[in-house]
Design an enzyme around this catalytic site. Sequence first.
Site, mmCIF file in Angstrom:
data_model
loop_
_atom_site.group_PDB
_atom_site.id
_atom_site.type_symbol
_atom_site.label_atom_id
_atom_site.label_comp_id
_atom_site.label_asym_id
_atom_site.label_seq_id
_atom_site.Cartn_x
_atom_site.Cartn_y
_atom_site.Cartn_z
ATOM 1 N N SER A 198 32.944 39.840 36.108
ATOM 2 C CA SER A 198 33.151 40.438 37.426
ATOM 3 C C SER A 198 32.999 41.951 37.422
ATOM 4 O O SER A 198 32.868 42.560 38.487
ATOM 5 C CB SER A 198 34.536 40.069 37.963
ATOM 6 O OG SER A 198 35.562 40.727 37.248
ATOM 7 N N LYS A 206 39.710 45.364 37.928
ATOM 8 C CA LYS A 206 38.746 45.696 38.972
ATOM 9 C C LYS A 206 38.733 47.213 39.134
ATOM 10 O O LYS A 206 39.471 47.939 38.475
ATOM 11 C CB LYS A 206 39.118 45.048 40.315
ATOM 12 C CG LYS A 206 39.376 43.554 40.267
ATOM 13 C CD LYS A 206 38.120 42.750 40.052
ATOM 14 C CE LYS A 206 38.449 41.242 39.986
ATOM 15 N NZ LYS A 206 37.256 40.437 39.685
ATOM 16 N N SER A 238 32.471 38.489 42.071
ATOM 17 C CA SER A 238 33.796 39.022 41.779
ATOM 18 C C SER A 238 34.792 38.532 42.820
ATOM 19 O O SER A 238 34.587 38.719 44.029
ATOM 20 C CB SER A 238 33.769 40.557 41.777
ATOM 21 O OG SER A 238 35.066 41.092 41.669
ATOM 22 N N SER A 287 35.608 37.702 31.898
ATOM 23 C CA SER A 287 34.624 37.285 32.890
ATOM 24 C C SER A 287 33.631 38.421 33.148
ATOM 25 O O SER A 287 33.809 39.542 32.680
ATOM 26 C CB SER A 287 35.321 36.901 34.200
ATOM 27 O OG SER A 287 35.760 38.064 34.894
#
Length: 292
Positions: free
Chosen positions: A90, A145, A239, A88
């Site tokens: 994010s 993250k 995100s 993704s």
Amino acid sequence: MHFNFPLILVIAVAGTGLLALLDRLLLAPGRRRAQERYQREVDVADPQTIERLGKEPLLIEYSKSFFPVLAVVLVLRSFLVEPFQIPSGSMKPTLEVGDFILVNKFSYGIRLPVLDTKVIPIGGPQRGDVMVFRYPNDPRVNYIKRVVGLPGDHVAYADKQLFVNGEPVSRELLRVEPDDEVPAGHPLQAIAEADVFQEQLGETTHLIRHKRLSQAPPAREWVVPEGHYFMVGDNRDNSNDSRYWSASDMPRELWGMVPDNYIVGKAFAVWMHWPEPKLRNLPSFSSVALIN
């Protein structure tokens, strides 16, 4: 469907290893005795018969061939380095969809495969690290993250500005670029833009992204519990991360902060970019780089 690859790998190593050991201790001596008995019972031994009596069963042959390879993969993947693909956006602009990254498995301590129990503490996550962890709502899924809050930290987010322990996280606007996440044909596609900042988080300097047309969420603040980490994506307006943890955040999926036992490792390098792994779309190595 999510496969527990570490568990499958451990079972494969254990199974092939046990078969190889069984052959070494029981089956191979039995084959040698059968050859010797045959040679004693005949006047002229047939070489083909001797070879047949000593031949390993196919399952044993495969097990002995695959065991060392699988064992090496298990050790490398469990304790040293594991590859992942970014699914993704994010973490844009730091990581793009289709980036293949390497994750250091021992930066934060040696953990047993499958159980994820830390057996040798080495170090802990630091502010600014890009970390892979198991998604708290579904531990079969891996997320990536950036570490913003450590245990005991006070984290706040207001008007698209991060604050850690009462201090604003330093950032500097580098450029304005078209927002490539707006769907084609959208009425705002032509004017949608994103701000790219250089942010200083702990000892790490990295890039973050804000959508100009995206409204700032309500101001919030949190205290990170012991044994947990506050994780935020670099693509701040796109995100799903630790900022979304209460019912008012719906329809985003809620999951809060990441417990220590869900940590997988520290992402440290991009080694390939391949957004669509197909033969007609070959991978690119032009983006090989260390991750900040």
